[in-house]
Design an enzyme around this catalytic site. Structure first.
Site, PDB file in Angstrom:
ATOM      1  N   HIS A 269       1.084  -1.169  -0.382  1.00 37.86           N
ATOM      2  CA  HIS A 269      -0.179  -0.342  -0.106  1.00 37.86           C
ATOM      3  C   HIS A 269       1.023   1.528   0.136  1.00 37.86           C
ATOM      4  CE1 HIS A 269      -2.756   3.008   1.315  1.00 37.86           C
ATOM      5  NE2 HIS A 269      -3.529   2.065   0.772  1.00 37.86           N
TER       6      HIS A 269
ATOM      7  N   GLU B 127      -4.004   1.256  -6.997  1.00 35.41           N
ATOM      8  CA  GLU B 127      -4.040   2.553  -6.374  1.00 35.41           C
ATOM      9  C   GLU B 127      -4.001   4.249  -6.783  1.00 35.41           C
ATOM     10  OE1 GLU B 127      -6.686   0.977  -2.590  1.00 35.41           O
ATOM     11  OE2 GLU B 127      -4.509   0.433  -2.274  1.00 35.41           O
TER      12      GLU B 127
HETATM   13  P1  PGA Z   1     -10.359   5.734   0.618  1.00 40.24           P
HETATM   14  O1  PGA Z   1      -9.100   4.931   0.044  1.00 40.24           O
HETATM   15  O2  PGA Z   1     -11.118   4.527  -0.097  1.00 40.24           O
HETATM   16  O3  PGA Z   1     -10.552   5.824   1.432  1.00 40.24           O
HETATM   17  O4  PGA Z   1      -9.348   6.862  -0.769  1.00 40.24           O
HETATM   18  C1  PGA Z   1      -8.192   3.882  -0.386  1.00 40.24           C
HETATM   19  C2  PGA Z   1      -7.064   2.795  -0.168  1.00 40.24           C
HETATM   20  O5  PGA Z   1      -5.963   3.257   0.444  1.00 40.24           O
HETATM   21  O6  PGA Z   1      -6.701   1.956  -0.246  1.00 40.24           O
END
Ligand code: PGA
Length: 252
Positions: free
Chosen positions: A97, A169
């Site tokens: 992440h 992401e």
């Molecule tokens: P968010 O987080 O949906 O609050 O933008 C996404 C993530 O970090 O996986």
């Protein structure tokens, strides 16, 4: 095709809050199994066993951890191993992440070790990849994320790769300070990921400011097979609505 719809709670929720959320989900899924959808939840370590106990051993909801060390045991103060996560009831191990890459020194090499450790213990690796705004503005998104993915998945055979879930992401779209990506911005990165990984991995998810207004459109992007969600799913009604949206999409 299964649509994966899951949430990481990041560093939120007390045990009481975790229990309430998980109990609500369990009770909802008692009378409704969203067809074509694989739900998953990734609490903080402290809530892993609580959520496992509430959901039960045979829950349709997969349970994960947000990070785990690649060694099974040893002198790694502050770390939790994949083996320990599995012992606590986890089935998914998240790695890579952007918050862990930025603040905790996660690298392509450590994601590779963590993916391998998850597979060694029979857990599903959930590999997060994503580029910064600088990389995006320079036109390098696709190359950057392909490199992150290739590095983390290096050396896996066909069967191992088939167990992996990838979540794209973009950093600029994540969290309170992010802005939701438009569908147009995601077409090219997913085309690149799709060319490399569609049908070779278990899922290609999108994450970053997913909300109830954009979820259906995001699921409509070519090669997207799920959503990885933060804030919108932290309150149970939001998560349930995302499951409904995905179920409708799977049926269409
Ligand atoms: P968010 O987080 O949906 O609050 O933008 C996404 C993530 O970090 O996986």
């Amino acid at each position: 095709m299964t649509l994966w719809v899951g949430t990481s709670w990041k560093m939120t929720k007390t045990l009481a809050e975790a229990r309430t959320w998980a109990t609500g989900l369990r009770d909802h899924l008692d009378g409704w199994a969203p067809e074509g959808v694989q739900p998953f939840v990734i609490p903080s370590f402290t809530a892993t066993t609580t959520v496992r106990e509430v959901l039960g051993e045979d829950s349709p909801v997969l349970l994960g951890v947000q990070n785990a060390h690649w060694e099974d045991a040893g002198a790694w103060t502050g770390e939790v191993s994949v083996a320990q996560a599995a012992d606590a009831g986890a089935q998914i191990v998240e790695s890579g992440h952007s918050e862990r890459r930025e603040h905790f020194g996660e690298t392509v090499e450590t994601t590779r070790l963590k993916v391998a450790a998850a597979l060694r213990h029979g857990l599903t690796p959930l590999l997060c990849i994503g580029e910064s705004l600088e990389v995006k503005d320079a036109g390098g998104s696709a190359d950057f994320i392909l490199e992150q993915a290739a590095g983390a998945l290096e050396g896996l055979d066909v069967e191992q790769l088939a167990q992996v879930v990838i979540a794209y992401e973009p950093i600029w779209a994540i969290g309170e300070h992010g802005r939701p990506a438009t569908v147009a911005e995601l077409v090219e990165p997913f085309a690149a990921l799709g060319e490399a990984y569609t049908e070779r991995v278990a899922g290609l998810l999108y994450g970053g400011s997913v909300n109830l207004d954009n979820a259906a459109d995001l699921l409509g992007i070519d090669h997207v097979t799920g959503l990885f969600v933060g804030r919108t799913a932290w309150e149970l009604p939001g998560y349930l609505e995302l499951l409904r949206i995905a179920e409708a999409h799977a049926a269409a």
